[in-house]
Design a protein around this motif. Structure first.
Motif, PDB file in Angstrom:
ATOM      1  N   GLU A 276      -0.990   6.300  -4.491  1.00 11.46           N
ATOM      2  CA  GLU A 276      -1.179   4.842  -4.490  1.00 11.46           C
ATOM      3  C   GLU A 276      -1.473   4.328  -3.085  1.00 11.46           C
ATOM      4  O   GLU A 276      -2.331   3.475  -2.898  1.00 11.46           O
ATOM      5  CB  GLU A 276       0.049   4.128  -5.073  1.00 11.46           C
ATOM      6  CG  GLU A 276       0.212   4.325  -6.558  1.00 11.46           C
ATOM      7  CD  GLU A 276      -0.986   3.864  -7.369  1.00 11.46           C
ATOM      8  OE1 GLU A 276      -1.516   2.768  -7.102  1.00 11.46           O
ATOM      9  OE2 GLU A 276      -1.390   4.603  -8.286  1.00 11.46           O
TER      10      GLU A 276
ATOM     11  N   PHE B  93       2.966  -0.631  -9.099  1.00 12.20           N
ATOM     12  CA  PHE B  93       2.723  -0.572  -7.657  1.00 12.20           C
ATOM     13  C   PHE B  93       1.726  -1.659  -7.248  1.00 12.20           C
ATOM     14  O   PHE B  93       1.914  -2.334  -6.239  1.00 12.20           O
ATOM     15  CB  PHE B  93       2.198   0.816  -7.268  1.00 12.20           C
ATOM     16  CG  PHE B  93       2.230   1.092  -5.797  1.00 12.20           C
ATOM     17  CD1 PHE B  93       3.282   1.800  -5.239  1.00 12.20           C
ATOM     18  CD2 PHE B  93       1.198   0.669  -4.967  1.00 12.20           C
ATOM     19  CE1 PHE B  93       3.314   2.071  -3.879  1.00 12.20           C
ATOM     20  CE2 PHE B  93       1.212   0.931  -3.621  1.00 12.20           C
ATOM     21  CZ  PHE B  93       2.281   1.628  -3.064  1.00 12.20           C
ATOM     22  N   ASP B  94       0.684  -1.841  -8.057  1.00 16.97           N
ATOM     23  CA  ASP B  94      -0.304  -2.888  -7.764  1.00 16.97           C
ATOM     24  C   ASP B  94       0.318  -4.287  -7.804  1.00 16.97           C
ATOM     25  O   ASP B  94      -0.056  -5.152  -7.024  1.00 16.97           O
ATOM     26  CB  ASP B  94      -1.470  -2.826  -8.757  1.00 16.97           C
ATOM     27  CG  ASP B  94      -2.388  -1.638  -8.511  1.00 16.97           C
ATOM     28  OD1 ASP B  94      -2.342  -1.037  -7.410  1.00 16.97           O
ATOM     29  OD2 ASP B  94      -3.153  -1.299  -9.436  1.00 16.97           O
TER      30      ASP B  94
ATOM     31  N   GLY C 220       1.257   3.125 -11.364  1.00 15.36           N
ATOM     32  CA  GLY C 220       0.198   2.504 -10.564  1.00 15.36           C
ATOM     33  C   GLY C 220       0.089   1.012 -10.813  1.00 15.36           C
ATOM     34  O   GLY C 220      -0.114   0.235  -9.876  1.00 15.36           O
TER      35      GLY C 220
ATOM     36  N   THR D  71       3.329   8.090  -5.162  1.00 13.73           N
ATOM     37  CA  THR D  71       3.370   7.057  -4.124  1.00 13.73           C
ATOM     38  C   THR D  71       2.296   7.317  -3.076  1.00 13.73           C
ATOM     39  O   THR D  71       1.569   6.394  -2.674  1.00 13.73           O
ATOM     40  CB  THR D  71       4.767   7.010  -3.480  1.00 13.73           C
ATOM     41  OG1 THR D  71       5.735   6.722  -4.494  1.00 13.73           O
ATOM     42  CG2 THR D  71       4.829   5.940  -2.396  1.00 13.73           C
TER      43      THR D  71
ATOM     44  N   LYS E 101      -5.022   5.243  -2.268  1.00 16.41           N
ATOM     45  CA  LYS E 101      -5.995   4.873  -3.301  1.00 16.41           C
ATOM     46  C   LYS E 101      -7.189   4.123  -2.747  1.00 16.41           C
ATOM     47  O   LYS E 101      -8.332   4.493  -3.012  1.00 16.41           O
ATOM     48  CB  LYS E 101      -5.299   4.048  -4.385  1.00 16.41           C
ATOM     49  CG  LYS E 101      -6.185   3.526  -5.465  1.00 16.41           C
ATOM     50  CD  LYS E 101      -5.373   2.870  -6.573  1.00 16.41           C
ATOM     51  CE  LYS E 101      -4.586   1.696  -6.049  1.00 16.41           C
ATOM     52  NZ  LYS E 101      -3.759   1.067  -7.082  1.00 16.41           N
TER      53      LYS E 101
END
Length: 104
Positions: free
Chosen positions: A95, A43-44, A40, A92, A98
């Protein structure tokens, strides 16, 4: 296969599917406990490309195993690679959803 046999077949497959989902969930929990929210966080920072990269690496490993009739090593068998790919797919989606989830 008669209707009863078909229903039993579906129940058996559904049960196996649930066992695999439970295993994936357990692995997800254990790795997040051990390593934190690494996926995560990445990904951010860099976005969807991070998921693509991890899935691509896993797929390349899977492809190598298939093309070379190689079931992997004691550290990572083909089964592990496939379950990891499934987990990365689920993470994924988590995310991507989210922000929507946290707003409701």
């Amino acid at each position: 296969m008669n209707e009863y046999g078909k229903e039993q077949f579906i129940k058996k497959k559904t049960s196996k599917h649930q066992l695999l989902l439970n295993e994936i969930s357990k692995t997800y929990h254990e790795k997040n406990t051990k390593y934190g929210n690494s996926f995560g966080d990445t990904f951010d920072k860099v976005g969807i490309i991070s998921a693509y990269t991890r899935l691509s690496d896993k797929f390349n490993r899977f492809e190598y195993m298939v093309m070379n009739k190689d079931n992997g090593t004691d550290d990572e068998r083909m089964r592990d690679t496939l379950l990891d790919m499934a987990n990365y797919c689920l993470m994924t989606v988590m995310e991507l959803e989210k922000d929507n989830e946290w707003r409701t």
